[in-house]
Design an enzyme around this catalytic site. Structure first.
Site, PDB file in Angstrom:
ATOM      1  CE1 TYR A 103      -3.336   2.798   0.081  1.00  0.00           C
ATOM      2  CE2 TYR A 103      -2.406   3.234   2.389  1.00  0.00           C
ATOM      3  CZ  TYR A 103      -3.203   3.566   1.411  1.00  0.00           C
ATOM      4  OH  TYR A 103      -4.094   4.662   1.532  1.00  0.00           O
ATOM      5  CE  LYS A 201      -8.839   0.564   1.981  1.00  0.00           C
ATOM      6  NZ  LYS A 201      -8.918   1.972   1.602  1.00  0.00           N
TER       7      LYS A 201
HETATM    8  C1  PLP Z   1      -3.858  -2.840   1.762  1.00  0.00           C
HETATM    9  C2  PLP Z   1      -4.264  -1.614   2.481  1.00  0.00           C
HETATM   10  N1  PLP Z   1      -3.567  -1.470   3.777  1.00  0.00           N
HETATM   11  C3  PLP Z   1      -3.646  -0.386   4.558  1.00  0.00           C
HETATM   12  C4  PLP Z   1      -4.469   0.773   3.865  1.00  0.00           C
HETATM   13  C5  PLP Z   1      -4.660   2.091   4.704  1.00  0.00           C
HETATM   14  O1  PLP Z   1      -6.014   2.083   5.359  1.00  0.00           O
HETATM   15  P1  PLP Z   1      -6.738   3.323   5.778  1.00  0.00           P
HETATM   16  O2  PLP Z   1      -7.010   4.092   4.264  1.00  0.00           O
HETATM   17  O3  PLP Z   1      -8.091   2.695   6.650  1.00  0.00           O
HETATM   18  O4  PLP Z   1      -5.762   4.150   6.405  1.00  0.00           O
HETATM   19  C6  PLP Z   1      -5.051   0.797   2.627  1.00  0.00           C
HETATM   20  C7  PLP Z   1      -6.142   1.565   2.317  1.00  0.00           C
HETATM   21  O5  PLP Z   1      -6.190   1.730   0.902  1.00  0.00           O
HETATM   22  C8  PLP Z   1      -4.754  -0.527   1.806  1.00  0.00           C
HETATM   23  O6  PLP Z   1      -5.427  -0.847   0.734  1.00  0.00           O
END
Ligand code: PLP
Length: 378
Positions: A103, A201
């Site tokens: 990410y 998600k």
């Molecule tokens: C695989 C993954 N990990 C972590 C995150 C970060 O999460 P958040 O947007 O809830 O902070 C995302 C966000 O798109 C993600 O797709």
């Protein structure tokens, strides 16, 4: 009843706990930020202040613990806050090993914020256990971070193999399992120490909560440090968001099963289409991570896939612009399907191929999704 209940039953009933006073099937929202002391100075309710904890977290954390086979779980104000807390619990000079594809906002924070403040950050090739092993041994990594399937190419890392290396070097193995969800992979059963989700998600699943969670195999010293990072750092989830999360998780198994089936049908339908040079989906035998994915995922390969448009960058942007059923938006894991030209979102420094479009496949009728892609690529 002695027989353990299936995840579908646990999720549908939100663990089936009924609160005492009114015997409510749906738990209340706990809005209070503070709790009364007894005359003797104690806290008879067992709670002090809501930056440390909120009773509204209990059911969601307990359900995630059950689904992940964890000792404990901790909600955070976002996935980034949950992931960041693992690294914040380290000391300057400690080394962490993270994958090259992950990410992007977490990789950026690690390289541009945490590293200049003294954390050693090294990147390994997602699918190469040899590379991970060599770097873990050389750096004596304190944390090994895995994301599998990993954004945005859905590379697969072998969790069990990484766990045996992390045990050898004494590292904490933490897995971002946001894309797999506990319905498809249980990283702690494969030897990981901590599993992380952006609950924004699939776990919440309706694009209306930003949140994160960590779940741990052991309530150990490292976990207590992370708990301190949350309560002192203050990245806590709001009570309404915790309530929405529990409501969303009740349909997690159904949503994930449908998203997996839809994504597989789309991948199979377009894998030989001349408009696309690659369909990146771990469920296809042509995906480099397919064999490992088959071993460590059960019930499907997830709802995320990426397509690379043969005619290049501009054509991939035009393809995204012509989609009608897929909405053009970032994020993933919700009931509605989303598409984005990924390199544009990640901006300068992105390692994403410029012809790649990321698809988060929702739970719509698959024929509508396929027709939309067909019309847009024609
Ligand atoms: C695989 C993954 N990990 C972590 C995150 C970060 O999460 P958040 O947007 O809830 O902070 C995302 C966000 O798109 C993600 O797709």
């Amino acid at each position: 009843m002695d027989k353990p209940l299936h995840p579908q039953t646990l999720a549908a009933q939100g663990l089936g706990r009924v609160t005492e006073t009114y015997r409510e099937i749906v738990p209340p929202i706990h809005a209070s930020t503070t709790y009364e002391r007894g005359a003797d100075g104690s806290y008879p309710g067992g709670r002090v202040y809501s930056r440390a904890d909120n009773p509204g977290y209990d059911a969601a954390e307990a359900l995630i613990s059950r689904l992940e086979n964890a000792k404990a779980a901790m909600l955070f104000s976002s996935g980034q806050a949950a992931a960041g807390s693992v690294f914040t619990a380290l000391m300057p000079g400690d080394n962490a090993l993270v994958p090259r594809n992950m990410y992007w906002a977490l990789r950026k924070w690690l390289l541009e914020f945490a590293k200049p403040r003294g954390l050693g950050i090294e990147l390994y090739e997602n699918a190469s256990i040899d590379d991970l092993a060599a770097k873990a041994r050389a750096s004596r990594a304190r944390v090994i971070w895995i994301e599998t399937p990993a954004n945005p190419t859905w590379d697969i890392t072998d969790i069990a193999a990484a766990a045996s290396i992390s045990r050898e070097v004494g590292a904490v193995l933490a897995v971002d399992s946001t894309v797999a969800t506990p319905m498809l992979t249980r990283p702690l059963d494969l030897g990981a120490n901590i599993v992380m989700h952006s609950v924004t998600k699939y776990l919440n699943g309706h694009s209306d909560v930003i949140g994160g969670v960590l779940a741990t195999a052991a309530d150990d010293e490292f976990w207590q440090k992370v708990r301190y990072v949350r309560s002192a750092g203050g990245a806590v989830l709001g009570p309404f968001e915790a309530w929405l999360l529990l409501r969303g998780m009740r349909t997690l198994p159904l949503r994930v099963a449908t998203a997996c089936a839809n994504a597989m049908a789309i991948a199979q339908r377009f894998q030989l289409h001349p408009g696309f040079s690659h369909i990146l989906y771990p469920g296809l035998a042509t995906h480099p991570g397919h064999v490992v994915a088959k071993r460590q995922m059960s019930g499907g390969f997830g709802g995320m896939l990426s397509v690379r448009v043969r005619a290049g960058e501009q054509a991939s942007k035009d393809f995204t612009a012509r989609l009608r059923v897929f909405k053009r938006a970032t994020s993933l894991g919700s009931v509605e399907s989303l598409a984005e030209h990924r390199a544009s979102v990640e901006g300068p420094g992105s390692t994403c191929p410029t012809d790649l479009v990321r698809l988060s496949v929702g739970i719509e009728h698959v024929d509508d999704l396929i027709a939309d892609i067909e019309d847009a690529i024609r």
